[in-house]
Design a protein around this motif. Structure first.
Motif, PDB file in Angstrom:
ATOM      1  N   SER A 320      -8.485  -5.648  -3.599  1.00 54.25           N
ATOM      2  CA  SER A 320      -7.835  -4.369  -3.881  1.00 54.25           C
ATOM      3  C   SER A 320      -8.674  -3.566  -4.882  1.00 54.25           C
ATOM      4  N   SER A 324     -10.704  -0.016  -4.278  1.00 55.64           N
ATOM      5  CA  SER A 324     -10.431   1.102  -5.160  1.00 55.64           C
ATOM      6  C   SER A 324     -11.715   1.724  -5.723  1.00 55.64           C
TER       7      SER A 324
ATOM      8  N   ILE B  16      -2.853  -5.269   0.408  1.00 51.41           N
ATOM      9  CA  ILE B  16      -3.392  -4.401  -0.650  1.00 51.41           C
ATOM     10  C   ILE B  16      -2.342  -4.320  -1.751  1.00 51.41           C
ATOM     11  N   ASP B  17      -2.777  -4.491  -2.999  1.00 57.55           N
ATOM     12  CA  ASP B  17      -1.852  -4.398  -4.138  1.00 57.55           C
ATOM     13  C   ASP B  17      -1.606  -2.925  -4.488  1.00 57.55           C
TER      14      ASP B  17
END
Lengths: 468, 194
Positions: A320, A324, B16-17
């Motif tokens: 994740s 990002s 996905i967090d």
């Protein structure tokens, strides 16, 4: 029985029917703030079921989210010229709905049209001890006054319209103790960003935060609002600050604040609200801000934040995290300082009040926005705009080459024409750096007004302490 | 609202967090004044590339996803704004339960008001579900448990009144309206007026 916290006092004062094992509490709402985006479906529900708005006198209505930020003098004549069709339709629906349901609307031309969380305090409708809801998650802003403010969805907006109540379970409580004196160039925004970095974007989930300590005590109301505003970015249900003389002096004389004898009675009541010395909390966090640096985000949630001189952390094998920073096109182990900037946005319910505009002006005064940067400054309300212009701040902004616009949410969430282009990087004083939040493919770096202004001048992410 | 007692389905995995509501439904789609049609904007910037072509690797674009009722998402799902458009869009896709190790408060409340069951399980179960995409599981709202293929039952908590409303397929408004006399009495008797 032990002492009560600020939150518990406000909670207990609004329980109409206590919660049981089977049913939540029937909980009274003192002020319902509404805007054009999260109400149309609730109004439709009322129409479909033949219900009325039960207490229109407790509704504060405005238009802010999808409004254009260029001048609109006459809704019929100029709205279509400056707005995309769908938001224009929504704005018209709001005017019609308020008219039909007997709600006073602070619409175009009204001195108090503006961002919901700016006008509530500005007119004095936000007061200590009140429960305040809005179909907007940043309703936590009102907690700066010792009110309990929280965001709700459209169904619950309908519940409040029809009954003035909500069904709620009592949230948990959390104390955040903030100590230390801020250094020059470091602001309330940096405090809240650092806190979210420390506890995470889910650190407050299920809790109502109370911000306490000497640092909070020394902040003015607008700075306190910046802190409470971003409680939701830590996942919290609400964020509150105990009312004190700063709160009372802010409210004194405002048009919706109590007047005369009622004022004295209200002040007396407000001063009973601060947490008792022996109040307990479900969770407690301490933050010392005496060495705090300006903060900037590097990722796609507000918890992905670093002090401006420090490098972006290394993701290791966290997928994740990698996703990002790939989206943001930033490199691990390098600081954000010096990253090229395309747009700078000063505004939003987090940072669009006089304190923010004055802080921006201090940095911009006598300087020029870099050629590669478009800088937009969007006041939180018409009243803020007028006050800033009375102080001559707009002349500093325009002389620096910034774009001084009409009040609204604007580029915080890109609902009308104020949007980032794909790949553009924006240093923004708003509250969310989610992917595409400010426009599809846009990249957002959250920062204080000071850092935003310094970056506008440098054309790259810059440390405001070098310009003070 | 349709009644839900239990759901049995294979899962859609979105590993996905911190998936925020701006990803679920971007703000530019909030200009609608209707409830209908919001499903089309679900995860739109993750489902389609800039030219409008479907991104095949995105889990909701898998052909079999359309028939699945349970979404298993990363930690802290639904953080961000209060837009109820987020659960509306997920519901419109056909999903009836979202499982995570943590679900953001406002999204959870909005889901409960719309017949989308938010299910928070322990981190071990959560990880197992994320790692095992093709299993069929059951979300039992009546028993408050998730049943895994090996028969193991994982308990979850759901606010009892919201659970009652989902089981009966009714809105919470009814209970509030039943309390109107209490609300009026409260307004009359309170020590100060807003």
């Amino acid at each position: 029985m032990g002492g009560q916290s600020l939150f518990e006092k406000v909670w207990n004062d609004h329980v109409v029917v206590p919660e049981t094992e089977d049913t939540p509490a029937v909980f009274y709402i003192d002020l319902h703030i509404i805007h054009e985006v999260t109400t149309p479906q609730a109004f439709n529900m009322l129409r479909d079921t033949g219900m009325k708005v039960r207490r229109p006198d407790l509704v504060l209505a405005t238009m802010d989210h999808s409004t254009p930020t260029v001048p609109i003098t006459n809704l019929e004549e100029s709205l279509d010229a400056v707005s995309d069709p769908e938001p224009a339709n929504q704005i018209r629906a709001m005017v019609k709905n308020c008219d039909e349901f007997g709600i006073k609307l602070h619409g175009f031309g009204d001195a108090h049209r503006g961002i919901v969380h700016v006008i509530g305090p500005e007119i004095g409708a936000t007061q200590p001890g009140k429960t305040i809801v809005c179909g907007d998650s940043h309703s936590s802003t009102h907690g700066a006054f010792g009110a309990m403010g929280f965001g709700i969805g459209a169904t619950m907006v309908g519940h409040v319209m029809a009954t003035q109540c909500l069904l709620l379970r009592k949230p948990k409580s959390m104390a955040v103790n903030i100590t230390g004196k801020l250094k020059l160039g470091v602001s309330a925004k940096d405090i809240i960003l650092a806190l979210i970095g420390k506890i995470g974007v889910d650190g407050g989930t299920g809790h109502v935060i109370e911000y306490r300590g000497e640092t909070i005590h020394d902040l003015n109301m607008e700075e306190r609002m910046t802190i409470c505003n971003m409680s939701i970015e830590a996942g919290a249900r609400a964020g509150m600050i105990a009312p004190d003389t700063t709160t009372i002096e802010y409210l004194r004389g405002r048009e919706e604040a109590p007047q005369g004898a009622a004022w004295d009675t209200a002040v007396e009541r407000w001063l009973t609200l601060p947490s008792d010395p022996d109040a307990t909390f479900d969770k407690e966090v301490n933050l010392d801000v005496s060495e705090l640096e300006p903060q900037v985000t590097y990722g796609t949630n507000p918890g992905m934040v670093v002090p401006i001189s420090k490098p972006v952390p290394n993701p290791g094998d966290n997928m994740s995290f990698k996703k990002s920073i790939n989206y943001m096109q930033v490199e691990a182990d390098k600081p954000m300082l010096g990253t090229k900037v395309d747009v700078v946005f000063v505004g939003s319910c987090t940072n669009s009040r006089m304190t923010d505009l004055r802080n921006t002006a201090k940095i911009l005064k006598g300087r020029k926005v870099a050629d590669n940067v478009r800088m937009m400054i969007v006041p939180g309300s018409e009243a803020v705009k007028q006050k800033a212009e009375a102080e001559g701040l707009h002349e500093i902004f325009t002389a620096a080459g910034a774009d001084w616009r009409e009040a609204g949410c604007s580029m915080c969430l890109g609902m009308n024409s104020d949007k980032l282009g794909k790949g553009q990087l924006c240093v923004s004083t708003s509250n969310r750096n989610f992917e595409g939040r400010q426009g599809p493919g846009g990249r957002t770096v959250l920062a204080s007004p000071q850092t935003a202004a310094a970056s506008a001048i440098a054309g790259v992410i810059a440390d405001p302490r070098d310009l003070i | 609202m349709e009644k839900i007692t239990q759901l049995t389905s294979k899962t859609i995995i979105l590993a996905i967090d911190d998936v925020d509501t701006d990803q679920i439904v971007p703000a530019r789609f909030l200009t609608t004044i209707q409830r209908e049609g919001i499903g089309e904007s679900l995860f739109i910037d993750w489902r389609f590339d800039k030219d409008g072509n479907e991104i095949a690797s995105f889990p909701l674009n898998a052909p079999e996803a359309k028939d699945r009722k349970i979404l298993v998402a990363g930690r802290n799902f639904g953080c961000g704004s209060s837009r109820e458009h987020a659960p509306w869009a997920i519901y419109d896709f056909g999903i009836r339960a979202v499982i995570s190790s943590e679900i953001a408060d406002i999204f959870r409340n909005n889901s409960l008001n719309n017949g989308l069951v938010p299910v928070v399980v322990d981190t071990e179960t959560h990880q197992w579900l994320l790692n095992n995409p093709e299993v069929e599981i059951t979300v039992d709202v009546e028993a408050c448990e998730v049943r895994l293929p090996d028969g193991k039952a994982i308990p979850f908590q759901i606010e009892p009144f919201a659970r009652h409303c989902i089981l009966e397929g009714v809105d919470q408004m009814g209970f509030l309206l039943q309390n109107l006399e209490n609300i009026k009495a409260f307004e009359k008797n309170r020590s100060w007026q807003p």
